[in-house]
Motif scaffolding. Structure first.
Motif, mmCIF file in Angstrom:
data_model
loop_
_atom_site.group_PDB
_atom_site.id
_atom_site.type_symbol
_atom_site.label_atom_id
_atom_site.label_comp_id
_atom_site.label_asym_id
_atom_site.label_seq_id
_atom_site.Cartn_x
_atom_site.Cartn_y
_atom_site.Cartn_z
ATOM 1 N N SER A 18 3.532 -3.636 4.595
ATOM 2 C CA SER A 18 4.453 -2.721 3.978
ATOM 3 C C SER A 18 5.896 -2.514 4.697
ATOM 4 N N SER A 19 6.276 -3.794 4.995
ATOM 5 C CA SER A 19 7.573 -4.121 5.589
ATOM 6 C C SER A 19 8.780 -4.485 4.392
ATOM 7 N N ARG A 20 8.143 -4.819 3.277
ATOM 8 C CA ARG A 20 9.025 -5.114 2.212
ATOM 9 C C ARG A 20 8.280 -5.203 0.771
ATOM 10 N N SER A 21 9.158 -5.452 -0.251
ATOM 11 C CA SER A 21 8.430 -5.354 -1.573
ATOM 12 C C SER A 21 7.666 -4.280 -1.889
ATOM 13 N N THR A 22 6.361 -4.382 -2.770
ATOM 14 C CA THR A 22 5.907 -3.399 -3.046
ATOM 15 C C THR A 22 5.333 -2.422 -1.935
ATOM 16 N N GLY A 23 4.797 -3.019 -0.903
ATOM 17 C CA GLY A 23 4.198 -2.531 0.307
ATOM 18 C C GLY A 23 5.372 -1.230 0.694
ATOM 19 N N ALA A 24 6.512 -1.690 0.703
ATOM 20 C CA ALA A 24 7.611 -0.968 1.518
ATOM 21 C C ALA A 24 7.984 0.280 0.547
ATOM 22 N N ALA A 25 7.965 0.118 -0.902
ATOM 23 C CA ALA A 25 8.210 1.031 -1.840
ATOM 24 C C ALA A 25 6.911 2.221 -1.815
ATOM 25 N N ILE A 26 5.751 1.620 -1.459
ATOM 26 C CA ILE A 26 4.635 2.694 -1.270
ATOM 27 C C ILE A 26 4.830 3.589 0.003
ATOM 28 N N ALA A 27 5.285 2.998 1.190
ATOM 29 C CA ALA A 27 5.571 3.449 2.536
ATOM 30 C C ALA A 27 6.648 4.721 2.236
ATOM 31 N N ARG A 28 7.576 4.225 1.568
ATOM 32 C CA ARG A 28 8.625 5.027 1.279
ATOM 33 C C ARG A 28 8.170 6.271 0.563
ATOM 34 N N CYS A 29 7.755 6.100 -0.485
ATOM 35 C CA CYS A 29 7.043 7.039 -1.626
ATOM 36 C C CYS A 29 6.359 7.981 -0.898
ATOM 37 N N LEU A 30 4.998 7.691 -0.170
ATOM 38 C CA LEU A 30 4.268 8.476 0.719
ATOM 39 C C LEU A 30 5.105 9.321 1.764
ATOM 40 N N ASP A 61 8.177 -7.494 -10.341
ATOM 41 C CA ASP A 61 9.284 -8.386 -9.656
ATOM 42 C C ASP A 61 9.369 -8.580 -8.104
ATOM 43 N N THR A 62 8.647 -9.360 -7.565
ATOM 44 C CA THR A 62 8.570 -9.369 -6.141
ATOM 45 C C THR A 62 8.921 -10.891 -5.692
ATOM 46 N N PRO A 63 9.321 -11.249 -4.702
ATOM 47 C CA PRO A 63 9.421 -12.635 -4.281
ATOM 48 C C PRO A 63 8.258 -13.512 -4.163
ATOM 49 N N GLN A 64 7.209 -12.984 -4.055
ATOM 50 C CA GLN A 64 5.825 -13.502 -4.067
ATOM 51 C C GLN A 64 5.754 -13.850 -5.589
ATOM 52 N N PHE A 65 5.950 -13.014 -6.435
ATOM 53 C CA PHE A 65 5.688 -13.045 -7.946
ATOM 54 C C PHE A 65 6.667 -14.421 -8.308
ATOM 55 N N ARG A 66 7.764 -14.352 -7.912
ATOM 56 C CA ARG A 66 8.800 -15.376 -8.358
ATOM 57 C C ARG A 66 8.314 -16.704 -8.080
ATOM 58 N N GLU A 97 8.656 -2.907 -11.525
ATOM 59 C CA GLU A 97 9.405 -3.040 -9.925
ATOM 60 C C GLU A 97 8.329 -2.368 -9.114
ATOM 61 N N PRO A 98 8.491 -2.692 -7.866
ATOM 62 C CA PRO A 98 7.654 -1.886 -6.860
ATOM 63 C C PRO A 98 7.733 -0.404 -7.064
ATOM 64 N N GLU A 99 9.109 0.157 -7.258
ATOM 65 C CA GLU A 99 9.065 1.615 -7.490
ATOM 66 C C GLU A 99 8.280 2.142 -8.708
ATOM 67 N N ASP A 100 7.825 1.175 -9.490
ATOM 68 C CA ASP A 100 6.977 1.430 -10.714
ATOM 69 C C ASP A 100 5.449 1.855 -10.041
ATOM 70 N N VAL A 101 5.149 1.051 -9.072
ATOM 71 C CA VAL A 101 3.774 1.187 -8.474
ATOM 72 C C VAL A 101 3.740 2.376 -7.367
ATOM 73 N N ALA A 102 4.713 2.566 -6.708
ATOM 74 C CA ALA A 102 4.500 3.404 -5.627
ATOM 75 C C ALA A 102 4.144 4.916 -6.074
ATOM 76 N N PRO A 103 4.545 5.457 -7.024
ATOM 77 C CA PRO A 103 4.341 6.839 -7.493
ATOM 78 C C PRO A 103 2.917 7.076 -7.759
ATOM 79 N N LEU A 104 2.320 5.992 -8.483
ATOM 80 C CA LEU A 104 0.592 6.049 -8.818
ATOM 81 C C LEU A 104 -0.044 6.025 -7.408
ATOM 82 N N VAL A 105 0.359 5.210 -6.494
ATOM 83 C CA VAL A 105 -0.531 5.384 -5.121
ATOM 84 C C VAL A 105 -0.303 6.612 -4.531
ATOM 85 N N ALA A 106 0.976 7.105 -4.222
ATOM 86 C CA ALA A 106 1.226 8.520 -3.916
ATOM 87 C C ALA A 106 0.258 9.646 -4.562
ATOM 88 N N PHE A 107 0.202 9.541 -5.803
ATOM 89 C CA PHE A 107 -0.563 10.245 -6.582
ATOM 90 C C PHE A 107 -2.092 10.373 -6.290
#
Length: 298
Positions: free
Chosen positions: A61-73, A239-244, A266-276
């Motif tokens: 969770s230091s970057r990309s989707t994991g970081a967006a999830i951490a911030r959203c939580l 859209d993450t470095p891993q995907f590209r 975008e990672p920010e599209d994923v994070a709200p679903l995880v928070a829910f």
């Protein structure tokens, strides 16, 4: 209209002070009826999305989707354990971002969550700091790319060790720690597991994600007896470095055009679903594989 239906519509028409209908619009009679006000901030429906006081561990969770999830939580009030392996600066930035919101706390923990030992260490650090764990988000993983002719035992074993074995045993380790009637485990898969556009070089990667989806379904039955939910988030292209990595721009553009929005997720599209899914509002969602691709496949 006659009979019962006539009486029903007559009752619905607004009355004047003499008790007569003064127009022909349907309306709910207000005389003697208590009208509810708009829900306040303390409404039970609004409160169920809060994660205030809960502790969430997010792998990778230091970057990309994991970081967006951490911030959203954290924005929803959770205390978040931000996991990293090498990039301590990125992890610290996520921690500071969460703390600056003034809603949830955060710590950064260096641990290799792709190993069983690393996963246990991550949980130990969460317990030392926050005293409990309520939510586990198994975000970390790798995306290997080899066709059958190039797959050897070492490649196969690495894919399954990191994408299947590590998250499974981390889920096993956290299960006794999670609270009954509120614990959450959230796995990650990929919409490629059901896509007709799958490519031959995704053999081992998709085999691991298929395994994760079945693990999630079975654990939902197992841990569900304690009121713990287990679900899998299955994003489309994000859209993450891993995907590209390894993809020319024309291929990336072609993939983006598959979405009705003509863009990658975008990672920010994923994070709200995880928070829910982590929230009390999702208590009746269990054992589900939730596709998240912006309508690319409908």
């Amino acid at each position: 209209m006659t009979g019962t239906m006539t009486n029903f519509f007559n009752a619905m028409l607004p009355q004047n002070h003499n008790g007569h209908n003064h127009n022909n619009r349907l309306a709910v009679p207000t005389q003697g009826v208590k009208v509810n006000k708009a829900p306040s901030i303390s409404s039970q429906y609004l409160a169920t999305t809060s994660l205030h006081g809960q502790v969430a561990v997010v792998t990778g969770s230091s970057r990309s989707t994991g970081a967006a999830i951490a911030r959203c939580l954290g924005e929803h009030g959770a205390n978040v354990v931000v996991n990293f392996v090498t990039d301590s600066l990125a992890a610290d930035e996520v921690v500071q971002s969460i703390r600056s919101q003034g809603k949830g706390g955060a710590i950064a923990v260096k641990a290799d969550a792709s190993t069983v030992e690393g996963g246990r260490y991550l949980l130990d650090e969460a317990l030392k700091t926050f005293g409990k764990v309520d939510i586990l988000v198994l975000n970390s993983g790798i995306m290997g790319s080899k066709t059958l002719g190039d797959v050897d035992e070492a490649f196969f074993d690495t894919q399954f060790a990191i994408n299947v074995k590590a998250p499974l045993f981390l889920a096993k380790a956290v299960a006794p720690l999670l609270p009954s009637h509120g614990g959450r485990i959230i796995f990650f898969s990929s919409t490629l597991t059901t896509s007709s556009a799958v490519s031959p070089n995704a053999l081992c990667y998709l085999a691991t994600k298929g395994a994760i989806e079945q693990i999630s379904r079975v654990l939902a039955k197992d841990l569900g007896t304690r009121g713990i939910t287990v679900n899998t988030v299955s994003p489309g292209p994000i859209d993450t470095p891993q995907f590209r990595e390894g993809k020319p721009q024309n291929i990336i553009d072609s993939i983006a055009r598959q979405s009705p929005s003509k863009r990658l997720g975008e990672p920010e599209d994923v994070a709200p679903l995880v928070a829910f899914l982590a929230s009390p509002a999702a208590q009746w969602i269990n054992g589900q594989i939730i596709r998240l691709d912006g309508g690319a496949v409908v």
